[in-house]
Design an enzyme around this catalytic site. Structure first.
Site, PDB file in Angstrom:
ATOM      1  N   GLY A 114       0.790  -1.226   0.000  1.00  0.00           N
ATOM      2  CA  GLY A 114       0.000   0.000   0.000  1.00  0.00           C
ATOM      3  C   GLY A 114       0.823   1.277   0.000  1.00  0.00           C
ATOM      4  N   CYS A 115       0.152   2.361   0.382  1.00  0.00           N
ATOM      5  CA  CYS A 115       0.735   3.707   0.276  1.00  0.00           C
ATOM      6  C   CYS A 115       1.977   3.894   1.133  1.00  0.00           C
ATOM      7  CB  CYS A 115      -0.293   4.761   0.703  1.00  0.00           C
ATOM      8  SG  CYS A 115      -1.688   4.874  -0.415  1.00  0.00           S
ATOM      9  N   ASN A 116       2.066   3.150   2.235  1.00  0.00           N
ATOM     10  CA  ASN A 116       3.200   3.305   3.136  1.00  0.00           C
ATOM     11  C   ASN A 116       4.448   2.610   2.615  1.00  0.00           C
ATOM     12  OD1 ASN A 116       1.035   1.270   4.063  1.00  0.00           O
ATOM     13  ND2 ASN A 116       2.988   0.295   4.609  1.00  0.00           N
ATOM     14  N   ALA A 117       4.287   1.750   1.585  1.00  0.00           N
ATOM     15  CA  ALA A 117       5.332   0.785   1.216  1.00  0.00           C
ATOM     16  C   ALA A 117       6.656   1.430   0.825  1.00  0.00           C
ATOM     17  CB  ALA A 117       4.833  -0.107   0.085  1.00  0.00           C
ATOM     18  N   MET A 157       1.796   6.762   5.317  1.00  0.00           N
ATOM     19  CA  MET A 157       0.711   6.123   6.051  1.00  0.00           C
ATOM     20  C   MET A 157      -0.031   5.193   5.099  1.00  0.00           C
ATOM     21  SD  MET A 157       1.096   9.551   6.233  1.00  0.00           S
ATOM     22  CE  MET A 157      -0.333  10.371   5.531  1.00  0.00           C
TER      23      MET A 157
END
Lengths: 255, 350
Positions: free
Chosen positions: B135-138, B337
């Site tokens: 996801g976006c935090n990756a 996040m």
């Protein structure tokens, strides 16, 4: 360079219970005061258990503005010191404590600027305020940004561009100060009490949103409020208010 | 031990730019709540790879077409991002010793790293890692091991590429939930080059000092891909309050990371926060105590490009560097996040 709070030159710092007192010893703001005030802010932010900070003067004089002794007329003028002053004012404005200024004597220039970044101001009846910078050919710092939020643009133009000496009564009427009195000690105690109980998160968020109130569109400000409110209602203080309210439906849960 | 430095960042996006209004018209969106979501001003445009609408006004792509779109555009945009990242560094694709690819917008096996080596002329002995589905935090979950690899292999070049083709992962119906998701994400790739080499000392490049994660198990399903039998594809679900929940936890890893380095929030000059959405940016501002100025790049990336997933923070990084305000000795915190739910942070210093 660490500054020893017991060996300050321009200030005195003391703590009594939850109250910290910053006493301005130098009558004028010089770079020593800016540096020492910064060190005091470091301590207040990192190590001080206090909840209230009182800024006061000595010998019936709060602060008479900038000290020109730091300037050299034969060298190019430097903006850096002004930036340092604005930074420390911003630090005071954002402290996670309630701040109060006690204004005595002829409060001039930077003294007024410092007063404007505190949460409450009490003023001696015979004290005066004056932003005299424009008459001296420079600017009253970020009072140009803050003052109109207190008094409206019309009064701000008058106070900053024409540099009048403002009495305690007029300061009170303009909303520049909260109290004008001959009994500063009593007024200080009352005003500190009136902030209690100080819920740090609610106090700092409320202050920040108020400070930003002329800055953003309503939609942006609403987003900021909701984010801040979510944070406030997630704190123990609000939970206790709710519990107290449910325990006794007639109680004043806000106090 | 010599710390790894971020030597260069390059980014790319598809050629076609759409305003929110363009998309409402293309797909004849009528739901007034969804239209209002698109009209909110915090996102003005996004770069997307969109299909034509079918006769009913819907975007018509099969799951197979979506996967092909992901593969094709990840390669195209990934190549551009890598070229731009290596430009002016004197480093050629054959000089890359380790490659890490990050994506959450399409599954493929073999992964993106194998495809890049085949098509971009990287060496066949290049070390590979594919980080898929975080996801976006990756971007920061990947930057951590890439940094560690670079530090274990002084003088070697490590490249991380975030490839998010969000147009290859959408579920279209008239519900508000898909409206939220479909109004938010954009396409973009970002590549970042790291190396631990004392010879780079004169280079104006930040060293990566450390990472700190914070998982919020109570919100594990607050952001989640769910399979829809009805639509025959994955759809992304965002819980209503998750932006505030993430924000409320953001200061935990920040303070842990700063404490470890004996720093305070006030010592951090620059904040490069993932452009997740308006609410989560607000929540972080009012929890960590950041100003509108601190998140100017985060907000600008969101406004002009939408949420670009794992590489978003690198678009902000690029904007910060372009400003030329960073000075040697400045600290920055990178923050992402995403699903988990999680807040990931890294501390860097120029």
């Amino acid at each position: 360079m660490p500054v020893d709070l017991n060996a300050l030159q321009s200030l005195r710092y003391a703590e009594h219970g939850v109250i910290a007192t910053v006493t301005l010893v130098h009558t004028h703001i010089d770079m020593t005061m800016v540096r020492e005030l910064t060190a005091v802010c470091d301590f207040l932010e990192d190590d001080s258990p206090t909840k209230v900070v009182v800024f006061q003067g000595t010998g019936g004089q709060f602060c008479a503005g900038i000290d020109f002794a730091d300037f050299r007329p034969d060298a190019p003028m430097d903006i850096h010191g002004f930036n340092k002053w604005e930074k420390v004012c911003r630090r005071v404005e954002r402290l996670d404590k309630v701040t109060v200024a006690v204004l005595e004597g002829a409060v001039i220039g930077g003294g007024v600027q410092l007063a404007l970044v505190t949460d409450a101001r009490i003023m001696a009846q015979n004290a005066t305020l004056q932003l005299n910078e424009v008459h001296q050919g420079f600017l009253p710092g970020m009072a140009t940004f803050r003052l109109a939020k207190y008094v409206g643009l019309g009064h701000a133009k008058r106070l900053i561009m024409r540099c009048p000496v403002v009495s305690a009564q007029e300061s009170l009427q303009l909303g520049l100060v909260d109290v004008a009195t001959d009994d500063l000690d009593r007024a200080l105690t009352q005003i500190i009490d009136s902030f209690g109980p100080t819920h740090v998160v609610a106090v700092t968020l409320a202050r920040r949103l108020l400070g930003e109130s002329f800055q953003f569109s309503f939609e942006d400000a609403l987003g900021h409020f909701l984010a801040a409110q979510h944070r406030a209602i997630s704190q123990t203080a609000f939970l206790q208010t709710v519990q107290a309210g449910q325990g006794d439906p007639d109680s004043d849960s806000g106090s | 031990m010599e710390r790894a430095r971020i030597l260069s960042v390059g980014t790319s996006h598809p050629p076609d730019r759409y305003t929110q209004q363009d998309i409402l018209e293309m797909f004849r969106v009528v739901n007034p709540v969804v239209r209002a979501l698109f009209a909110a001003s915090h996102i003005q445009s996004r770069y997307l790879v969109l299909p034509q609408a079918d006769a009913s006004g819907r975007p018509a792509e099969t799951q197979g077409q979506l996967l092909k779109k992901h593969r094709r555009w990840a390669l195209r945009l990934g190549r551009q991002a890598i070229d731009r990242c290596l430009e002016n560094t004197g480093i050629k694709p054959t000089d890359i010793d380790a490659l890490c690819c990050v994506t959450s917008t399409g599954f493929m096996l073999p992964g993106l790293t194998a495809m890049f080596i085949k098509h971009l002329g990287l060496r066949t002995d290049c070390h590979r890692v594919d980080i898929v589905g975080m996801g976006c935090n990756a971007g920061l979950n990947a930057l951590n091991p890439v940094t560690a690899w670079a530090q274990c292999h002084p003088g070697k070049n490590a490249l991380m590429v975030c490839c998010e083709i969000n147009s290859a992962l959408y579920l279209y119906d008239d519900t508000v939930n898909t409206g939220v998701v479909n109004s938010l994400f954009g396409d973009g790739c970002a590549a970042v080059l790291l190396r631990a080499d004392p010879a780079d000392e004169p280079t104006f490049a930040p060293r990566v000092l450390g990472f700190q994660s914070h998982l919020i198990p109570d919100a594990w399903d607050a952001m989640i891909y769910r399979w829809s039998d009805t639509h025959g594809r994955f759809g992304f679900n965002l819980a209503r309050d998750v932006p505030y929940v993430l924000g409320a936890h953001a200061d935990i890893p920040v303070h842990a990371l700063l404490d470890r380095h004996k720093l305070k929030v006030r010592d951090v000059s620059h904040w490069l926060v993932h452009s997740g959405g308006k609410k989560v940016i607000d929540a972080i501002k009012y929890t960590v105590g950041l100003t509108a100025h601190d998140v100017r790049h985060t907000v600008d990336v969101l406004r002009t490009m939408g949420n670009l997933g794992s590489g978003s923070f690198l678009f902000s990084y690029q904007r910060l560097v372009a400003e030329r305000v960073v000075r040697r000795g400045d600290y920055a915190i990178l923050m992402t996040m995403g699903p988990g739910s999680t807040v990931e942070t890294a501390l860097v210093r120029w």
